[in-house]
Enzyme design. Structure first.
Site, short mmCIF file in Angstrom:
data_model
loop_
_atom_site.label_atom_id
_atom_site.label_comp_id
_atom_site.label_asym_id
_atom_site.label_seq_id
_atom_site.Cartn_x
_atom_site.Cartn_y
_atom_site.Cartn_z
N LYS A 184 0.83 -1.21 0.00
CA LYS A 184 0.00 0.00 0.00
C LYS A 184 0.87 1.27 0.00
CE LYS A 184 -3.90 -2.25 2.40
NZ LYS A 184 -4.75 -2.25 3.60
N TYR A 202 -12.24 -3.09 -3.32
CA TYR A 202 -12.82 -3.23 -1.98
C TYR A 202 -14.34 -3.33 -2.04
CZ TYR A 202 -8.32 -2.21 0.29
OH TYR A 202 -7.01 -2.27 0.75
N ARG A 239 -0.65 -14.84 4.03
CA ARG A 239 -1.38 -14.20 5.14
C ARG A 239 -0.62 -14.38 6.45
NH1 ARG A 239 -6.37 -11.28 4.17
NH2 ARG A 239 -7.27 -12.18 6.05
N THR A 252 -4.60 -8.03 10.46
CA THR A 252 -4.95 -6.77 9.77
C THR A 252 -4.54 -5.54 10.58
OG1 THR A 252 -6.84 -7.91 8.80
CG2 THR A 252 -6.86 -5.53 8.68
N ARG A 311 3.49 -6.88 9.31
CA ARG A 311 2.78 -5.78 10.01
C ARG A 311 3.26 -5.62 11.45
NH1 ARG A 311 -2.83 -7.81 7.50
NH2 ARG A 311 -3.03 -6.39 5.71
N ASN A 329 -1.60 -0.28 7.32
CA ASN A 329 -1.13 -1.65 7.59
C ASN A 329 -0.29 -2.24 6.45
OD1 ASN A 329 -3.18 -2.08 5.80
ND2 ASN A 329 -4.36 -3.47 7.09
N HIS A 387 -1.92 -5.51 1.45
CA HIS A 387 -3.16 -6.27 1.26
C HIS A 387 -2.76 -7.66 0.77
CE1 HIS A 387 -7.13 -7.51 -0.14
NE2 HIS A 387 -6.50 -7.96 -1.21
N GLU A 396 -9.29 -11.28 -7.46
CA GLU A 396 -8.42 -10.10 -7.36
C GLU A 396 -7.30 -10.13 -8.40
OE1 GLU A 396 -9.16 -9.20 -2.61
OE2 GLU A 396 -7.21 -9.93 -3.24
#
Ligand code: AMP
Length: 163
Positions: A14, A54, A90, A96, A107, A127, A130, A141
């Site tokens: 991001k 989103y 993940r 998140t 993160r 964060n 994604h 996606e």
């Protein structure tokens, strides 16, 4: 090689990751785990594209802040391939909310924003990343972000030494 366990997933770095100059250390985490980057580009998304990406969140209270954030600068989008890569990515990325993310995750190591803070300030949680939530979401996606010809097939050393 059990081919159906080799998955592709979408990862976005991001605007905070780009602007903080930590693209390299973040991408290293995926490379170190032996995951393969099969697609990568820098894109500055607009509000319409944010709403597509989103779509599950557009009606939520936090969406306007999220849209402002994701359109505030360029992002790096990547297709990451590997053994059960949706879950593997993940795990490497962490929870998140950076405040909750474990040390050792991207993160947890590179951010510490909390919902309590961002909700009070009325801004998006910064964060960094994604990552698609499940296999179905990953497929959708990747189709949204990449043309088929932008995804590449090549061999890494891991396919010789790990697979
Ligand atoms: P997800 O689809 O669960 O990965 O969520 C997408 C993004 O929406 C997250 O990376 C956050 O930036 C944001 N988000 C999700 N849940 C919340 C929340 N409860 N409050 C604020 N932002 C959120």
């Amino acid at each position: 090689m059990p081919k159906n366990l080799i998955q592709q997933t979408l990862v976005l770095l991001k605007p905070d990751a780009i602007q903080r100059g930590i693209i390299g250390p973040i991408i290293s985490r995926f490379e170190q785990a032996g995951l393969k980057i099969v697609g990568m580009k820098m894109v500055w998304v607009d509000k319409a594209f944010s709403k597509k990406h989103y779509s599950a969140h557009v009606d939520k209270k936090f969406y306007p802040g999220l849209e402002n954030f994701i359109t505030s600068g360029p992002v790096i989008s990547m297709v990451v391939e590997g053994i059960q890569s949706v879950k593997a990515v993940r795990k490497i990325v962490g929870s998140t909310e950076p405040h909750q993310a474990s040390p050792g995750t991207i993160r947890g190591d590179f951010a510490h924003h909390s919902y309590e803070y961002t909700d009070k300030k009325g801004i998006a949680i910064k964060n960094l990343i994604h990552a698609s939530g499940n296999i179905k979401e990953a497929k959708k996606e990747i189709e949204l972000w990449f043309k088929a010809k932008e995804i590449h097939t090549y061999k890494t050393v891991h396919e010789t030494h790990v697979y």
